[in-house]
Write a protein that holds these residues in place. Structure first.
Motif, PDB file in Angstrom:
ATOM      1  N   VAL A 135     -16.848  16.516  -4.216  1.00 19.16           N
ATOM      2  CA  VAL A 135     -15.754  15.593  -4.472  1.00 19.16           C
ATOM      3  C   VAL A 135     -16.268  14.418  -5.304  1.00 19.16           C
ATOM      4  N   GLN A 136     -15.636  14.163  -6.430  1.00 21.88           N
ATOM      5  CA  GLN A 136     -16.034  13.064  -7.304  1.00 21.88           C
ATOM      6  C   GLN A 136     -15.025  11.933  -7.178  1.00 21.88           C
ATOM      7  N   MET A 137     -15.466  10.819  -6.611  1.00 19.00           N
ATOM      8  CA  MET A 137     -14.604   9.645  -6.488  1.00 19.00           C
ATOM      9  C   MET A 137     -14.929   8.696  -7.636  1.00 19.00           C
ATOM     10  N   ASP A 138     -13.897   8.151  -8.273  1.00 19.27           N
ATOM     11  CA  ASP A 138     -14.136   7.195  -9.355  1.00 19.27           C
ATOM     12  C   ASP A 138     -12.965   6.229  -9.457  1.00 19.27           C
ATOM     13  N   PHE A 139     -13.077   5.295 -10.427  1.00 16.88           N
ATOM     14  CA  PHE A 139     -12.070   4.249 -10.608  1.00 16.88           C
ATOM     15  C   PHE A 139     -11.153   4.528 -11.797  1.00 16.88           C
ATOM     16  N   SER A 140     -11.278   5.690 -12.391  1.00 17.56           N
ATOM     17  CA  SER A 140     -10.430   5.997 -13.544  1.00 17.56           C
ATOM     18  C   SER A 140      -8.975   6.133 -13.117  1.00 17.56           C
ATOM     19  N   ASP A 141      -8.079   5.807 -14.045  1.00 16.25           N
ATOM     20  CA  ASP A 141      -6.630   5.972 -13.845  1.00 16.25           C
ATOM     21  C   ASP A 141      -6.059   5.118 -12.720  1.00 16.25           C
ATOM     22  N   MET A 142      -6.762   4.092 -12.304  1.00 22.04           N
ATOM     23  CA  MET A 142      -6.192   3.200 -11.285  1.00 22.04           C
ATOM     24  C   MET A 142      -5.137   2.296 -11.910  1.00 22.04           C
ATOM     25  N   VAL A 143      -4.092   2.044 -11.158  1.00 24.62           N
ATOM     26  CA  VAL A 143      -3.033   1.153 -11.620  1.00 24.62           C
ATOM     27  C   VAL A 143      -2.862   0.021 -10.618  1.00 24.62           C
ATOM     28  N   GLY A 144      -2.416  -1.129 -11.131  1.00 23.44           N
ATOM     29  CA  GLY A 144      -2.235  -2.295 -10.280  1.00 23.44           C
ATOM     30  C   GLY A 144      -0.811  -2.435  -9.794  1.00 23.44           C
ATOM     31  N   SER A 145      -0.633  -3.273  -8.789  1.00 25.92           N
ATOM     32  CA  SER A 145       0.696  -3.548  -8.253  1.00 25.92           C
ATOM     33  C   SER A 145       1.544  -4.267  -9.295  1.00 25.92           C
ATOM     34  N   THR A 146       2.860  -4.206  -9.122  1.00 27.41           N
ATOM     35  CA  THR A 146       3.773  -4.844 -10.069  1.00 27.41           C
ATOM     36  C   THR A 146       3.995  -6.302  -9.708  1.00 27.41           C
ATOM     37  N   ASP A 147       4.352  -7.090 -10.720  1.00 30.71           N
ATOM     38  CA  ASP A 147       4.534  -8.524 -10.538  1.00 30.71           C
ATOM     39  C   ASP A 147       5.858  -8.792  -9.818  1.00 30.71           C
ATOM     40  N   ASP A 148       5.772  -9.393  -8.640  1.00 25.93           N
ATOM     41  CA  ASP A 148       6.967  -9.716  -7.863  1.00 25.93           C
ATOM     42  C   ASP A 148       6.635 -10.931  -7.010  1.00 25.93           C
ATOM     43  N   ILE A 149       6.643 -12.103  -7.635  1.00 30.99           N
ATOM     44  CA  ILE A 149       6.232 -13.329  -6.941  1.00 30.99           C
ATOM     45  C   ILE A 149       7.092 -13.574  -5.709  1.00 30.99           C
ATOM     46  N   TYR A 172      -0.413 -13.872  -1.086  1.00 31.57           N
ATOM     47  CA  TYR A 172      -0.087 -12.971  -2.182  1.00 31.57           C
ATOM     48  C   TYR A 172      -1.000 -11.757  -2.136  1.00 31.57           C
ATOM     49  N   THR A 173      -0.429 -10.590  -2.458  1.00 32.15           N
ATOM     50  CA  THR A 173      -1.163  -9.328  -2.399  1.00 32.15           C
ATOM     51  C   THR A 173      -1.240  -8.705  -3.787  1.00 32.15           C
ATOM     52  N   ALA A 174      -2.430  -8.239  -4.154  1.00 27.43           N
ATOM     53  CA  ALA A 174      -2.605  -7.454  -5.376  1.00 27.43           C
ATOM     54  C   ALA A 174      -3.307  -6.159  -4.987  1.00 27.43           C
ATOM     55  N   THR A 175      -2.900  -5.051  -5.572  1.00 26.97           N
ATOM     56  CA  THR A 175      -3.474  -3.758  -5.213  1.00 26.97           C
ATOM     57  C   THR A 175      -3.874  -2.994  -6.470  1.00 26.97           C
ATOM     58  N   ALA A 176      -4.852  -2.112  -6.302  1.00 29.15           N
ATOM     59  CA  ALA A 176      -5.252  -1.179  -7.364  1.00 29.15           C
ATOM     60  C   ALA A 176      -5.430   0.186  -6.714  1.00 29.15           C
ATOM     61  N   ALA A 186       0.823  -1.204   0.000  1.00 26.87           N
ATOM     62  CA  ALA A 186       0.000   0.000   0.000  1.00 26.87           C
ATOM     63  C   ALA A 186       0.857   1.254   0.000  1.00 26.87           C
ATOM     64  N   VAL A 187       1.865   1.294   0.874  1.00 28.04           N
ATOM     65  CA  VAL A 187       2.722   2.478   0.969  1.00 28.04           C
ATOM     66  C   VAL A 187       3.447   2.723  -0.351  1.00 28.04           C
ATOM     67  N   PHE A 188       4.001   1.677  -0.932  1.00 22.29           N
ATOM     68  CA  PHE A 188       4.767   1.826  -2.169  1.00 22.29           C
ATOM     69  C   PHE A 188       3.895   2.355  -3.295  1.00 22.29           C
ATOM     70  N   LEU A 189       2.738   1.747  -3.466  1.00 20.66           N
ATOM     71  CA  LEU A 189       1.894   2.108  -4.597  1.00 20.66           C
ATOM     72  C   LEU A 189       1.226   3.457  -4.411  1.00 20.66           C
ATOM     73  N   LEU A 190       0.841   3.764  -3.182  1.00 21.57           N
ATOM     74  CA  LEU A 190       0.210   5.053  -2.943  1.00 21.57           C
ATOM     75  C   LEU A 190       1.211   6.196  -3.057  1.00 21.57           C
ATOM     76  N   SER A 191       2.435   5.928  -2.678  1.00 25.75           N
ATOM     77  CA  SER A 191       3.425   7.002  -2.644  1.00 25.75           C
ATOM     78  C   SER A 191       4.076   7.230  -4.006  1.00 25.75           C
ATOM     79  N   TYR A 192       4.203   6.151  -4.805  1.00 27.08           N
ATOM     80  CA  TYR A 192       5.004   6.265  -6.013  1.00 27.08           C
ATOM     81  C   TYR A 192       4.252   5.901  -7.286  1.00 27.08           C
ATOM     82  N   GLY A 193       2.954   5.642  -7.208  1.00 27.29           N
ATOM     83  CA  GLY A 193       2.190   5.321  -8.402  1.00 27.29           C
ATOM     84  C   GLY A 193       2.231   6.476  -9.392  1.00 27.29           C
ATOM     85  N   ASN A 194       2.498   6.188 -10.678  1.00 23.57           N
ATOM     86  CA  ASN A 194       2.644   7.216 -11.693  1.00 23.57           C
ATOM     87  C   ASN A 194       1.313   7.440 -12.404  1.00 23.57           C
ATOM     88  N   VAL A 195       0.381   8.198 -11.756  1.00 22.54           N
ATOM     89  CA  VAL A 195      -0.916   8.485 -12.345  1.00 22.54           C
ATOM     90  C   VAL A 195      -1.200   9.965 -12.232  1.00 22.54           C
TER      91      VAL A 195
END
Length: 402
Positions: A53-67, A99-103, A33-42
């Motif tokens: 305030v308009q909340m939506d799902f546009s421009d969401m990015v997923g976590s990177t593959d790191d098994i 395993y964790t996946a994030t958006a 969560a910290v990595f993606l929230l802090s450094y996500g390129n969106v």
């Protein structure tokens, strides 16, 4: 405790995992969560003060593959015209672990005047999935629904799900909304409350699975809630049946187990309350379930009685308060240790039920047959009579000869 149902069907109960894997899971959630929230390129959007305030799902990015690190890249399918996001991934054939996946979406937004968040989610699987919602705050920390707190699940009925090890369970085939008051948020890295979310730098979802599992949900209808729209986190809402998870099935007679009820709020605080108990399944009702004599029943004040002849493995009890709250609890039946004990040499020292004990003397024993015994008695009695008659005749003859 797992998920607790406020009204309707029985409580679902899910397995808790303990040990090192739990801490790995918590660490993964926080790091991802910290990595993606802090450094996500969106893109970053700033909400002007006073603007809706308009909340939506546009421009969401997923976590990177790191098994090796336990994170997975999810498949994100976004429908812009209806603001709908489908999030999918799977871990079939992966090494045993969590395993964790994030958006996530990075956005600079002021949330002053709001008290909670709500979103619609549909679980496309028959099995439960584990997830959480998180904010990235301006202080660099991540806030999500905290361990020990509850979120509200609303579909045809109102449910509550407890947050444990960084996630809450979404039931199989669930199709409804999830409500999370800001009062149940905790800093994920520190697991403390008193979180301020007046301004955020991003928001998103954390999803966790074990090896060999699938995750497939559709998210929509993301919106912020005003204080009037938000369920008070300190408002009593959940009825829970408190007491043993197991009840004794004795070798003879009956066993009794006492249960009581408590009402909880979303902060996990509780107080005892009055409720009327009843059997929750067809077997073991006062009328005997499938007919005949009852073998398990519960009094209105919560005393569960189990007859030794009860052949169920699990019973379900329910409770209902005067204001309409309903809770269910499954109770596993177990045998007395005296029924399952063996000696060191392997000799079965179990105590059988009375009807299982064969009589020592059976009707098949010809020497002990009741009819034969009566015949022997008749013969002996007849022989005694004949002997007495014979004796009297001989005595009379002896007297005449004198």
């Amino acid at each position: 405790m797992g998920m607790v149902r406020k009204v309707g069907n029985k409580t679902a109960k899910y397995t808790e995992n303990t040990g090192g894997s739990i801490w790995k899971r918590i660490l993964l959630l926080g790091m991802s969560a910290v990595f993606l929230l802090s450094y996500g390129n969106v893109r970053v959007h700033a909400a002007k003060k006073g603007q809706t305030v308009q909340m939506d799902f546009s421009d969401m990015v997923g976590s990177t593959d790191d098994i090796a690190g336990g994170t997975i890249t999810p498949t994100l399918a976004y429908a812009e015209e209806i603001d709908l996001l489908r999030l999918r991934f799977q871990t079939i054939g992966y090494p045993e672990r969590y395993y964790t996946a994030t958006a996530f979406k990075n956005v600079d937004m002021e949330l002053e005047g709001y008290q909670g968040i709500e979103f619609h989610v549909e679980n496309h699987q028959d099995t439960p999935v584990r997830m959480n919602f998180a904010f990235s705050l301006e202080n660099g920390k991540t806030a999500a629904a905290g361990n020990g707190y509850y979120v509200r699940l609303k579909s045809t009925e109102s449910d509550y799900a407890k947050v444990e090890y960084g996630c809450f369970d979404l039931p199989g085939k669930f199709n409804g909304t999830v409500e999370i008051p800001f009062d149940v948020l905790k800093y994920q890295e520190l697991s403390v409350n008193e979180v301020s979310v007046d301004r955020i730098w991003g928001y998103g979802f954390i999803c966790v699975v074990e090896a060999g599992e699938r995750f497939d949900v559709t998210l929509s209808g993301l919106k912020l809630l005003t204080p009037q729209e938000t369920t008070g986190a300190d408002t009593p809402g959940m009825l829970m049946i408190m007491g043993d998870e197991r009840a004794l099935r004795s070798s003879i007679g009956e066993s009794q187990t006492k249960y009581r009820c408590e009402v909880y709020n979303m902060l996990g605080e509780s107080e005892e309350t009055e409720a009327e108990f009843f059997m929750g399944n067809a077997f073991g009702t006062e009328e005997g379930g499938n007919g005949g004599e009852a073998r398990a029943w519960i009094s209105t004040d919560g005393i569960l009685t189990v007859d030794y002849r009860c052949d169920a493995d699990v019973l379900e009890i329910g409770a209902r308060t005067a204001d309409g709250r309903v809770a269910y609890k499954q109770v596993e039946l177990y045998e007395s240790w005296t029924n399952i004990t063996s000696t060191e040499s392997g000799y079965n020292a179990s105590i059988a039920r009375p009807e299982q004990i064969a009589p020592v003397v059976t009707n098949m024993d010809i020497l002990q047959h009741p009819t034969l015994l009566w015949r022997v008695r008749e013969i002996l009695l007849g022989a005694a009579v004949i002997f007495m008659l014979w004796y009297l005749i001989l005595r009379r003859k002896s007297r005449r000869g004198r």
